[in-house]
Design a protein around this motif. Structure first.
Motif: not given
Length: 151
Positions: A111-119, A143-151
């Motif tokens: 869920d924390y992967a870049p949009e469009g990664s398809g993962w 990195d995506g998780l940490l970015d989400a936590l910082s928002r």
């Protein structure tokens, strides 16, 4: 408030300890205080260190997993953590069956992967033997998780 995050895979010897180790290092680099742990939906490897080839691949990237030990996820984890992060849909389904009313939020790591990664999952290197590929997924999702936590 310190976020409490539990990473969960099948046996807690490859993906979830890698996620714990990678997020621990990346959070420290960002100055983010997190309480991290990892567990498996099965207890076959309880008390064992992460799988040797996974440790070797992680160490080559600067992540020391040697102090971690496998354990099985428990119902109590849903009260002890704010967020439980599953590595794949099977892990997620197992967690959902255990999840009590009002427990921790459960999400897929992808869920924390870049949009469009398809993962849709973090591949299990115990079966694929692609430890570096798994670490690639883990680092990006961390990195995506940490970015989400910082928002």
């Amino acid at each position: 408030m310190t976020q409490r995050i539990l990473f969960v895979c099948l046996g807690n010897i490859c993906r979830s300890p890698s996620a714990e180790g990678v997020v621990r290092v990346k959070a420290a680099q960002r100055g983010v205080n997190l309480n991290l742990d990892s567990a498996g939906t099965g207890g076959w490897h309880a008390g064992e260190p992460p799988y040797g080839p996974m440790q070797k691949a992680a160490k080559a990237r600067g992540y020391d997993l040697s102090g971690l030990r496998a354990r099985e996820v428990t119902e109590g984890d849903f009260g002890a953590f704010d967020l439980i992060v599953a590595m794949d849909a099977d892990n997620m389904a197992n967690l959902r069956r255990m999840q009590p009313e009002g427990g921790a939020e459960v999400r897929l790591f992808t869920d924390y992967a870049p949009e469009g990664s398809g993962w849709t999952e973090v591949p299990d290197p115990y079966y694929t033997r692609d430890f570096d590929g798994t670490l690639d997924h883990v680092e990006v999702c961390a990195d995506g998780l940490l970015d989400a936590l910082s928002r």
